[in-house]
Design a protein around this motif. Sequence first.
Motif, PDB file in Angstrom:
ATOM      1  N   PHE A   3      54.797  37.648  35.836  1.00 48.54           N
ATOM      2  CA  PHE A   3      54.434  36.838  36.883  1.00 48.54           C
ATOM      3  C   PHE A   3      52.969  37.171  37.162  1.00 48.54           C
ATOM      4  CE2 PHE A   3      58.758  36.497  37.789  1.00 48.54           C
ATOM      5  CZ  PHE A   3      59.048  35.006  37.861  1.00 48.54           C
ATOM      6  N   GLU A   4      52.262  37.991  36.445  1.00 56.35           N
ATOM      7  CA  GLU A   4      50.805  38.614  36.608  1.00 56.35           C
ATOM      8  C   GLU A   4      49.955  37.403  36.719  1.00 56.35           C
ATOM      9  OE1 GLU A   4      49.073  41.550  33.839  1.00 56.35           O
ATOM     10  OE2 GLU A   4      51.031  42.288  34.253  1.00 56.35           O
ATOM     11  N   ARG A   5      50.067  36.132  35.868  1.00 57.98           N
ATOM     12  CA  ARG A   5      49.247  35.174  35.730  1.00 57.98           C
ATOM     13  C   ARG A   5      49.385  34.249  36.947  1.00 57.98           C
ATOM     14  NH1 ARG A   5      49.899  32.447  30.519  1.00 57.98           N
ATOM     15  NH2 ARG A   5      50.151  30.743  31.754  1.00 57.98           N
ATOM     16  N   GLU A   6      50.647  34.211  37.252  1.00 55.08           N
ATOM     17  CA  GLU A   6      51.206  33.151  38.544  1.00 55.08           C
ATOM     18  C   GLU A   6      50.569  34.082  39.912  1.00 55.08           C
ATOM     19  OE1 GLU A   6      53.227  34.024  36.143  1.00 55.08           O
ATOM     20  OE2 GLU A   6      54.117  32.150  35.436  1.00 55.08           O
ATOM     21  N   ARG A   7      50.657  35.303  39.847  1.00 56.85           N
ATOM     22  CA  ARG A   7      50.137  36.102  41.295  1.00 56.85           C
ATOM     23  C   ARG A   7      48.605  35.713  41.180  1.00 56.85           C
ATOM     24  NH1 ARG A   7      53.490  39.663  42.632  1.00 56.85           N
ATOM     25  NH2 ARG A   7      54.281  40.256  40.185  1.00 56.85           N
ATOM     26  N   GLU A   8      47.760  35.899  40.104  1.00 55.21           N
ATOM     27  CA  GLU A   8      46.291  35.707  40.243  1.00 55.21           C
ATOM     28  C   GLU A   8      45.950  34.231  40.717  1.00 55.21           C
ATOM     29  OE1 GLU A   8      43.855  37.926  40.417  1.00 55.21           O
ATOM     30  OE2 GLU A   8      45.612  39.259  40.523  1.00 55.21           O
ATOM     31  N   GLN A   9      46.995  33.323  40.228  1.00 51.08           N
ATOM     32  CA  GLN A   9      46.820  31.889  40.399  1.00 51.08           C
ATOM     33  C   GLN A   9      47.013  31.662  41.884  1.00 51.08           C
ATOM     34  OE1 GLN A   9      45.562  29.343  38.577  1.00 51.08           O
ATOM     35  NE2 GLN A   9      45.408  28.395  40.640  1.00 51.08           N
ATOM     36  N   MET A  10      47.994  32.659  42.515  1.00 51.51           N
ATOM     37  CA  MET A  10      48.255  32.278  43.862  1.00 51.51           C
ATOM     38  C   MET A  10      47.080  33.032  44.645  1.00 51.51           C
ATOM     39  SD  MET A  10      51.034  34.229  46.197  1.00 51.51           S
ATOM     40  CE  MET A  10      50.416  36.084  46.098  1.00 51.51           C
ATOM     41  N   VAL A  34      44.911  42.092  53.752  1.00 54.96           N
ATOM     42  CA  VAL A  34      45.631  40.985  53.621  1.00 54.96           C
ATOM     43  C   VAL A  34      46.082  40.531  52.087  1.00 54.96           C
ATOM     44  CG1 VAL A  34      46.266  38.753  54.274  1.00 54.96           C
ATOM     45  CG2 VAL A  34      45.392  40.444  55.891  1.00 54.96           C
ATOM     46  N   MET A  35      44.686  40.255  51.519  1.00 59.24           N
ATOM     47  CA  MET A  35      44.723  39.765  50.187  1.00 59.24           C
ATOM     48  C   MET A  35      45.503  40.776  49.242  1.00 59.24           C
ATOM     49  SD  MET A  35      43.462  36.824  50.437  1.00 59.24           S
ATOM     50  CE  MET A  35      43.484  36.317  48.809  1.00 59.24           C
ATOM     51  N   GLU A  36      45.184  42.283  49.576  1.00 60.18           N
ATOM     52  CA  GLU A  36      45.781  43.103  48.634  1.00 60.18           C
ATOM     53  C   GLU A  36      47.303  43.117  49.141  1.00 60.18           C
ATOM     54  OE1 GLU A  36      44.628  44.981  46.549  1.00 60.18           O
ATOM     55  OE2 GLU A  36      46.626  46.234  46.363  1.00 60.18           O
ATOM     56  N   ALA A  37      47.679  42.876  50.211  1.00 59.85           N
ATOM     57  CA  ALA A  37      49.252  42.830  50.551  1.00 59.85           C
ATOM     58  C   ALA A  37      49.815  41.716  49.852  1.00 59.85           C
ATOM     59  CB  ALA A  37      49.451  42.759  52.018  1.00 59.85           C
ATOM     60  N   MET A  38      49.026  40.677  49.884  1.00 67.79           N
ATOM     61  CA  MET A  38      49.449  39.212  49.078  1.00 67.79           C
ATOM     62  C   MET A  38      49.707  39.600  47.557  1.00 67.79           C
ATOM     63  SD  MET A  38      50.268  37.251  51.525  1.00 67.79           S
ATOM     64  CE  MET A  38      50.492  35.579  50.482  1.00 67.79           C
ATOM     65  N   ARG A  40      50.219  42.721  46.319  1.00 64.78           N
ATOM     66  CA  ARG A  40      51.281  43.884  46.065  1.00 64.78           C
ATOM     67  C   ARG A  40      52.591  43.257  46.278  1.00 64.78           C
ATOM     68  NH1 ARG A  40      50.071  47.742  50.029  1.00 64.78           N
ATOM     69  NH2 ARG A  40      48.064  47.565  49.434  1.00 64.78           N
ATOM     70  N   VAL A  41      53.088  42.761  47.206  1.00 63.37           N
ATOM     71  CA  VAL A  41      54.485  42.483  47.590  1.00 63.37           C
ATOM     72  C   VAL A  41      54.844  41.245  46.574  1.00 63.37           C
ATOM     73  CG1 VAL A  41      56.107  41.289  49.178  1.00 63.37           C
ATOM     74  CG2 VAL A  41      54.033  42.782  49.974  1.00 63.37           C
ATOM     75  N   PRO A  42      55.977  41.525  45.897  1.00 67.98           N
ATOM     76  CA  PRO A  42      56.607  40.585  44.857  1.00 67.98           C
ATOM     77  C   PRO A  42      57.233  39.577  45.166  1.00 67.98           C
ATOM     78  CG  PRO A  42      58.133  42.809  44.962  1.00 67.98           C
ATOM     79  CD  PRO A  42      56.737  42.629  45.898  1.00 67.98           C
ATOM     80  N   ARG A  43      56.716  38.297  45.357  1.00 66.52           N
ATOM     81  CA  ARG A  43      56.839  37.207  46.238  1.00 66.52           C
ATOM     82  C   ARG A  43      58.062  36.618  45.391  1.00 66.52           C
ATOM     83  NH1 ARG A  43      55.493  32.863  49.673  1.00 66.52           N
ATOM     84  NH2 ARG A  43      55.925  30.693  48.926  1.00 66.52           N
ATOM     85  N   GLN A 100      57.456  37.369  54.454  1.00 66.21           N
ATOM     86  CA  GLN A 100      56.496  37.662  55.369  1.00 66.21           C
ATOM     87  C   GLN A 100      56.550  38.872  56.312  1.00 66.21           C
ATOM     88  OE1 GLN A 100      53.789  35.022  57.264  1.00 66.21           O
ATOM     89  NE2 GLN A 100      53.324  37.367  57.341  1.00 66.21           N
ATOM     90  N   ALA A 101      57.841  39.095  56.511  1.00 64.79           N
ATOM     91  CA  ALA A 101      57.840  40.625  56.953  1.00 64.79           C
ATOM     92  C   ALA A 101      57.670  41.955  55.984  1.00 64.79           C
ATOM     93  CB  ALA A 101      59.523  40.997  57.262  1.00 64.79           C
ATOM     94  N   ALA A 102      57.793  41.682  54.810  1.00 71.74           N
ATOM     95  CA  ALA A 102      57.283  42.757  53.704  1.00 71.74           C
ATOM     96  C   ALA A 102      55.657  42.712  53.894  1.00 71.74           C
ATOM     97  CB  ALA A 102      57.946  42.178  52.250  1.00 71.74           C
ATOM     98  N   ILE A 103      55.223  41.523  53.890  1.00 69.14           N
ATOM     99  CA  ILE A 103      53.562  41.368  53.870  1.00 69.14           C
ATOM    100  C   ILE A 103      53.093  42.359  55.068  1.00 69.14           C
ATOM    101  CG2 ILE A 103      51.480  40.090  54.250  1.00 69.14           C
ATOM    102  CD1 ILE A 103      52.669  39.600  51.410  1.00 69.14           C
ATOM    103  N   LEU A 104      53.671  41.881  56.291  1.00 73.73           N
ATOM    104  CA  LEU A 104      53.456  42.460  57.285  1.00 73.73           C
ATOM    105  C   LEU A 104      53.436  44.231  57.503  1.00 73.73           C
ATOM    106  CD1 LEU A 104      54.971  40.058  60.116  1.00 73.73           C
ATOM    107  CD2 LEU A 104      52.644  40.516  59.782  1.00 73.73           C
ATOM    108  N   SER A 105      54.492  44.336  56.508  1.00 72.37           N
ATOM    109  CA  SER A 105      54.881  45.827  56.597  1.00 72.37           C
ATOM    110  C   SER A 105      53.841  46.651  56.179  1.00 72.37           C
ATOM    111  CB  SER A 105      55.946  46.272  55.778  1.00 72.37           C
ATOM    112  OG  SER A 105      56.167  46.117  54.510  1.00 72.37           O
ATOM    113  N   GLN A 106      53.198  46.030  55.322  1.00 70.86           N
ATOM    114  CA  GLN A 106      51.917  46.706  54.490  1.00 70.86           C
ATOM    115  C   GLN A 106      50.566  46.910  55.438  1.00 70.86           C
ATOM    116  OE1 GLN A 106      52.236  47.354  50.853  1.00 70.86           O
ATOM    117  NE2 GLN A 106      54.239  46.915  51.944  1.00 70.86           N
TER     118      GLN A 106
END
Length: 220
Positions: A3-10, A34-38, A40-43, A100-106
């Motif tokens: 999902f590396e490409r998908e994550r960069e597209q996100m 915030v962008m770093e958390a997005m 890092r967290v594996p959606r 969302q909780a995982a993102i906030l946790s960062q």
Amino acid sequence: MTFEREREQMITDIESGVAFTRAMTGRNHLDPRVMEAMRRVPREDFVPADIRASAFRDGALPVGHGQTISQPYIVALMTDLLELTDAGIVLEIGTGTGYQAAILSQLARQVYSIERIPELAQTAQQRLSELGYGNVETRCSDGYLGWPEKAPFDGIIVTAAAPEVPPALLAQLKAGGRMVIPIGLPYSHQELMLVTRGPQGKTDTRKILGVAFVPMVEGT
Ligand code: SAH
């Protein structure tokens, strides 16, 4: 699949969303943390297995029980609006998948998250523990009542739409704290609102953006 490409597209999609809505949100960029958390967290680990391949699609996704996980841009924007610090204590209403909780946790010291559907609450708690998000605590109850034992909170984020700001949540917001909540009736026009509480306790409410969220349901 990595999902590396998908994550960069996100990330690109989030940046486009920010640029597109900047007149309304007053934000040219989101906080790099915030962008770093997005990033890092594996959606992909938070969505149901059968839609894993679509995890990074630029939209909301169904996660069962009639509920949805928000579009990545909305997750990022709501997180950004909270302006959390490392020492912050944050309350989320509507755990859903736990993403969302995982993102906030960062971005905060401790996250408390409430979900009213027992199966979702249980799956999210298990997933968050397995993935190592140790500073998230969830419980199954009615989010309209907040979590008084853990109050007051530096930030409160509601990820379901309520007809008005629930008074119990407002009462649990710290002076200097920020609440982000979609306000509106189910399946009609809703506005993402930012509620800030000044140092003397006075609250101020500002409209940010038109949004579409599943309804916040009262009771369990
Ligand atoms: N934040 C979630 C998505 C939330 S979808 C994620 O990242 O996956 C909205 C969630 O709010 C649903 O799971 C729904 O069951 C929950 N919800 C609705 N009303 C609620 C209430 N009164 N208290 C707690 N949770 C509620």
